[in-house]
Design an enzyme around this catalytic site. Structure first.
Site, PDB file in Angstrom:
ATOM      1  N   GLU A 134     -10.908   4.968  -0.486  1.00  0.00           N
ATOM      2  CA  GLU A 134     -10.466   3.633  -0.102  1.00  0.00           C
ATOM      3  C   GLU A 134     -11.119   3.167   1.044  1.00  0.00           C
ATOM      4  O   GLU A 134     -11.476   3.713   1.994  1.00  0.00           O
ATOM      5  CB  GLU A 134      -9.132   3.900   0.312  1.00  0.00           C
ATOM      6  CG  GLU A 134      -8.322   2.588   0.504  1.00  0.00           C
ATOM      7  CD  GLU A 134      -6.699   3.189   0.845  1.00  0.00           C
ATOM      8  OE1 GLU A 134      -5.987   2.211   0.801  1.00  0.00           O
ATOM      9  OE2 GLU A 134      -6.569   3.836   1.360  1.00  0.00           O
ATOM     10  N   MET A 268      -5.891  10.704   3.543  1.00  0.00           N
ATOM     11  CA  MET A 268      -5.878   9.759   2.313  1.00  0.00           C
ATOM     12  C   MET A 268      -5.286  10.406   1.174  1.00  0.00           C
ATOM     13  O   MET A 268      -5.392  11.534   0.675  1.00  0.00           O
ATOM     14  CB  MET A 268      -7.597   9.788   2.175  1.00  0.00           C
ATOM     15  CG  MET A 268      -7.911   8.805   0.863  1.00  0.00           C
ATOM     16  SD  MET A 268      -7.120   6.990   1.182  1.00  0.00           S
ATOM     17  CE  MET A 268      -6.797   6.578  -0.709  1.00  0.00           C
ATOM     18  N   HIS A 301       4.016  10.687   4.638  1.00  0.00           N
ATOM     19  CA  HIS A 301       3.337   9.545   4.598  1.00  0.00           C
ATOM     20  C   HIS A 301       2.598   9.441   3.307  1.00  0.00           C
ATOM     21  O   HIS A 301       2.609   8.787   2.565  1.00  0.00           O
ATOM     22  CB  HIS A 301       2.581   8.936   5.775  1.00  0.00           C
ATOM     23  CG  HIS A 301       1.907   7.668   5.436  1.00  0.00           C
ATOM     24  ND1 HIS A 301       2.446   6.582   6.031  1.00  0.00           N
ATOM     25  CD2 HIS A 301       0.759   7.281   4.912  1.00  0.00           C
ATOM     26  CE1 HIS A 301       1.720   5.564   5.633  1.00  0.00           C
ATOM     27  NE2 HIS A 301       0.538   5.988   5.178  1.00  0.00           N
ATOM     28  N   GLU A 302       1.643  10.425   3.297  1.00  0.00           N
ATOM     29  CA  GLU A 302       0.704  10.730   1.970  1.00  0.00           C
ATOM     30  C   GLU A 302       1.598  11.104   0.841  1.00  0.00           C
ATOM     31  O   GLU A 302       1.360  10.679  -0.217  1.00  0.00           O
ATOM     32  CB  GLU A 302      -0.465  11.843   2.241  1.00  0.00           C
ATOM     33  CG  GLU A 302      -0.976  11.430   3.316  1.00  0.00           C
ATOM     34  CD  GLU A 302      -1.753  10.166   3.717  1.00  0.00           C
ATOM     35  OE1 GLU A 302      -2.077   9.628   2.551  1.00  0.00           O
ATOM     36  OE2 GLU A 302      -1.702   9.685   4.782  1.00  0.00           O
ATOM     37  N   HIS A 305       3.122   7.902  -0.564  1.00  0.00           N
ATOM     38  CA  HIS A 305       2.023   7.218  -1.123  1.00  0.00           C
ATOM     39  C   HIS A 305       1.962   7.597  -2.651  1.00  0.00           C
ATOM     40  O   HIS A 305       1.395   6.883  -3.669  1.00  0.00           O
ATOM     41  CB  HIS A 305       0.675   7.379  -0.814  1.00  0.00           C
ATOM     42  CG  HIS A 305       0.379   6.484   0.279  1.00  0.00           C
ATOM     43  ND1 HIS A 305       0.373   5.060   0.133  1.00  0.00           N
ATOM     44  CD2 HIS A 305      -0.163   6.505   1.682  1.00  0.00           C
ATOM     45  CE1 HIS A 305       0.200   4.497   1.257  1.00  0.00           C
ATOM     46  NE2 HIS A 305      -0.383   5.267   2.245  1.00  0.00           N
ATOM     47  N   GLU A 324       1.074   0.489   2.320  1.00  0.00           N
ATOM     48  CA  GLU A 324       0.995   1.294   3.561  1.00  0.00           C
ATOM     49  C   GLU A 324       2.529   1.062   4.342  1.00  0.00           C
ATOM     50  O   GLU A 324       2.952   2.123   4.905  1.00  0.00           O
ATOM     51  CB  GLU A 324       0.060   0.865   4.737  1.00  0.00           C
ATOM     52  CG  GLU A 324      -1.240   0.905   3.849  1.00  0.00           C
ATOM     53  CD  GLU A 324      -1.666   2.460   3.917  1.00  0.00           C
ATOM     54  OE1 GLU A 324      -1.033   3.290   4.249  1.00  0.00           O
ATOM     55  OE2 GLU A 324      -2.735   2.730   2.990  1.00  0.00           O
TER      56      GLU A 324
END
Length: 844
Positions: A134, A268, A301-302, A305, A324
């Site tokens: 990314e 990531m 957070h990951e 995603h 995000e």
């Protein structure tokens, strides 16, 4: 399995034409961590929708050794040429008729040593290969249709030395060994964009991630598997909480983590193979309370995603915030639900966005994106402003309605691509408000409003900006969640303000108005001084978030030139006396924001203010943690210690800092890392040059990455000899490419006079540029060179003038640096005399 086609309102020069779409890609790489050169082949199933003479694909820094199209027994040779935007064009001699083809490409490349694309990382004498694709870096590893809208299945095959561990997005389908080389074929992926492809090769150890709904492991550099216990313990509960929120099981076959010693960003969200900075995964078994927030929040957070971004993917990089913002919002929601002791409920996220979003040079969150630096321009606002807007929506419609809208969005668009309007439709469907109009105003134009309420109930909105800045006039549809006091009674209501001027008669007789219930609004506000004084006398009517908002808002009005320092200090002093540690800490933070006005003429007066008003609070807390302290109390201690240690010039505190620093250097388990970092900073700021060699020796011996970070980046030496030693270390193997710029930044921010910094950068520019990842090269000016000193500003201008147009994205970063510096200088010019007068009056 649903595969969507490439959707674009119209073809544009910086994207591949929509007339050719991929449906499946096979990739075979021959890679060895001990050999920089590699080779590969790829076969991409494509559909040609109209007759053409050429087929486009992306590649960067590769050598294409052959390309052809096949359809059944028919083979069409392609002559490959390079075009703009990393596009390559495979041209045929004759027309390529519409139909289905396989695009065959063979290629060669070099594994880079930066930290983007496919890159080599050497750690403790062993080589590893990692990936970071990314946003537009997959094209550096293999040719592909490297756009998020091309969301297709992939199948990865890797041939490497038999001794290496090889992992990718999916479970292994087959493995064969011949002459010491293994060929590992992985299962076909679900539809996904190229930027989520990942693989890693190296001598890894691993620990099982048990308790998940799918198999999982944590892969770590050799010898570090025993440092993952904290992560192994908490990951299952985070994943379960997210599965419950979305009401959709984790959508992939496995969930592996990788600890990466050389990583540009924090983590990531690659499908099934999430990569993290090693400092987030390699921890003590039971880290101190304040050291848990970062790792747990990033994991949340990951994992979020895997739904937001992976299961449902934005169409193009101009909607990156869709990924995000929601991942950030979902992580905060999960942290509040699972770990209330970490106090995420008290965080005011928008405070992390307001500074950048007030700049005249800021771009909207949703902006035109053509090249990779465009994606990274203002990247932080995708997270902080985006999350703030979502929190504002949640506060308006309620968490349950918000969750219903999100679930509808997920179920409708699973395995597909979306644009912002798809989200607005889902949320409008569960709301009584017109969220679409409100959100577009916040995300498709820069900045945010200042809402001014006068004593007669007239409400005026304007674009907030710092004093002296010139910005374009704008309006927003602003939800005001009002709390106000009339005739001794407190009332609440919600009103929408969508015009420049609105009258609210119900506020005309108010004793005070607080227009930001629970501090969820994305705006600044102003009320008459008499109302603010009345509000300060009635602060018990507000919760902790709202109290902090009163202070932050008043400080913002100062920076906007709307009020003077004499208006901010009473608010600051009132909140500094609050019973709650989280509120006191806000006051300490705002007091610390005045340090740009501290100079040789007023330094002793500022030190006196700190010593008399705040040293007693620190002495009461002491520098040693005690049993049962809350997260807010620990952070208050750290904030006070950082400010007082730096500016109070207190001999006893400096001596105590030297003792703590030496204690940590000898035994990193003996002092909490946050306290140790401040102790090292205070000790090195006030001299103690002999400590440098001891710090570097301890750094070389340390195992945990957080200990290494605390040792190396806490030093605040300012003498030229030691500054050069620190900067030289940035170019050695002691500092990874991903951390090289951070070392330079940590030095820059310690220097009142940056002559030595720019002399070193002039001398070592080529080595510095060649070591850093592209993202850091492009952002150098704004990271390294923001200043509030005219002499340093001139040094920065002279340094960047000959180079800023040579590196993609650096000119834009230079503009941001110039604007932020000029803004600070304007504020300094405006408030210096008032600040000096306030300190002088206090001292006398």
């Amino acid at each position: 399995m649903l595969i969507t086609s490439h959707v674009s309102a119209k073809d544009v020069e910086y994207r591949l034409p929509s007339s050719i779409t991929p449906t499946f890609q096979q990739i075979h790489l021959n890679i060895d961590p001990d050999t920089p050169a590699y080779s590969g082949t790829t076969v991409i199933d494509i559909t040609v929708k109209e007759d053409t003479k050429k087929v486009g694909f992306y590649q960067q820094d590769l050598t294409v050794t052959g390309a052809s199209l096949t359809s059944g027994d028919n083979t069409i040779a392609l002559s490959v040429s390079e075009g703009d935007y990393n596009m390559n064009w495979g041209s045929a001699e004759d027309t390529i008729a519409k139909g289905k083809y396989k695009l065959h490409i063979t290629f060669e490349g070099e594994i880079n040593k930066s930290s983007d694309g496919m890159y080599l990382s050497s750690f403790e004498g062993r080589n590893y290969i990692f990936t970071q694709f990314e946003d537009m870096h997959a094209r550096k590893a293999f040719p592909s249709f490297d756009e998020p809208a091309f969301k297709i299945p992939y199948q990865m095959t890797i041939t490497s030395p038999e001794k290496q561990v090889v992992v990718s997005n999916t479970p292994v389908e087959s493995r064969s060994v011949e002459d010491g080389m293994q060929t590992v074929k992985f299962e076909k992926t679900k539809p996904m964009p190229t930027y989520l492809i990942a693989y890693t090769v190296g001598p890894f150890d691993s620990a099982e991630l048990t308790g998940l709904s799918v198999p999982g492991k944590v892969y770590v550099p050799k010898g570090y598997a025993d440092k993952t216990k904290f992560i192994v313990k908490h990951t299952p509960e985070i994943l379960t909480a997210l599965e419950n929120f979305f009401d959709i099981k984790y959508p992939y076959k496995k969930l592996d983590f990788v600890a990466v010693p050389n990583f540009t960003h924090g983590a990531m969200e690659n499908v099934g193979l999430i990569t993290y900075r090693d400092s987030l995964l390699l921890l003590e078994d039971n880290p101190p309370l304040t050291e848990r927030s970062g790792p747990l929040n990033v994991i949340a957070h990951e994992l979020a995603h895997q739904w937001f971004g992976n299961l449902v993917t934005m169409q193009w990089w101009d909607d990156l915030w869709l990924n995000e913002a929601f991942a950030s919002w979902a992580a905060s929601y999960t942290m509040k639900e699972l770990y209330p002791e970490l106090n995420f409920a008290e965080r005011i996220v928008q405070e992390g966005a307001f500074g950048a979003d007030a700049s005249p040079t800021v771009k909207p969150v949703k902006k035109v994106v053509r090249i990779q630096p465009d994606v990274m321009d203002g990247l932080g606002l995708n997270y902080s402003k985006g999350e703030s807007i979502l929190q504002m929506i949640e506060s308006l419609i309620g968490t349950e309605k918000f969750r219903e809208g999100v679930r509808n969005y997920m179920n409708t668009h699973a395995w597909r691509n979306t644009v912002a309007d798809d989200l607005w439709a889902a949320l409008d469907g569960v709301s009584d408000f017109n969220l679409s109009a409100m959100m577009k105003a916040y995300l498709e134009q820069p900045g945010y409003p200042l809402i001014s309420i006068d004593s007669d109930g007239k409400v005026t909105q304007s674009r907030f900006h710092y004093a002296g800045a010139d910005v374009k006039a704008q309006t927003w549809a602003v939800p005001l969640k009002l709390t106000y006091k009339v005739n001794g009674k407190i009332k609440q209501e919600v009103v929408f303000i969508d015009k420049k001027t609105t009258r609210l008669p119900q506020l005309a007789e108010a004793e005070w108005v607080f227009p930001n219930d629970d501090a969820t609004g994305y705006f600044r506000w102003a009320i008459p001084a008499s109302q603010l004084n009345a509000l300060l006398n009635d602060l018990d009517a507000l919760n902790n978030r709202e109290k902090k908002n009163v202070l932050y808002n008043t400080q913002a009005l100062l920076n906007a030139g709307e009020v003077g320092i004499d208006s901010v200090m009473p608010v600051l002093n009132t909140l500094a006396q609050d019973d709650e540690a989280v509120v006191k800490r806000a006051a300490v933070g705002v007091l610390g924001q005045f340090t740009y006005l501290v100079d040789d003429s007023n330094r002793s007066d500022y030190a006196l203010l700190l010593t008399q008003e705040y040293m007693p609070v620190l002495n009461q807390l002491t520098l040693s943690p005690s049993e049962g302290e809350t997260e807010s109390e620990i952070k208050l201690r750290n904030s006070l210690y950082g400010l007082l240690g730096t500016y109070a010039n207190n001999d006893a505190l400096i001596k105590k800092s030297e003792k703590l620093a030496k204690q940590y250097i000898s035994d990193p388990t003996s002092v909490p890392s946050a306290i140790a970092g401040i102790a090292i900073a205070v000790s090195t700021k006030h001299g103690n040059p002999e400590m440098f060699d001891n710090i570097i020796a301890a750094y070389k011996q340390a195992e945990l990455p957080n200990v290494k970070q605390t040792l190396l980046y806490s030093m605040r030496y300012s003498d030229t000899e030691t500054v050069n030693k620190m900067l030289d270390i940035a170019l050695t193997d002691l500092v990874t490419p991903a951390n090289t710029l951070y070392m330079v930044v940590s030095v820059a921010r310690n220097l009142d006079d940056q002559t030595a910094l720019y002399a070193w950068m002039d001398k070592n520019l080529d080595a510095l540029i060649s070591k850093m990842p592209e993202y850091h090269v492009s952002r150098m000016p704004e990271f390294v060179s923001r200043t509030c000193d005219t002499a340093n500003f001139k040094r920065a201008e002279d340094f960047y003038a000959p180079i800023k147009d040579k590196y993609e994205g650096m000119a834009r970063s230079y503009t941001i640096m110039v604007d932020s510096t000029q803004q600070c200088l304007r504020l300094k010019d405006t408030f210096q005399d008032d600040f000096n007068r306030y300190l002088s009056e206090y001292a006398n």
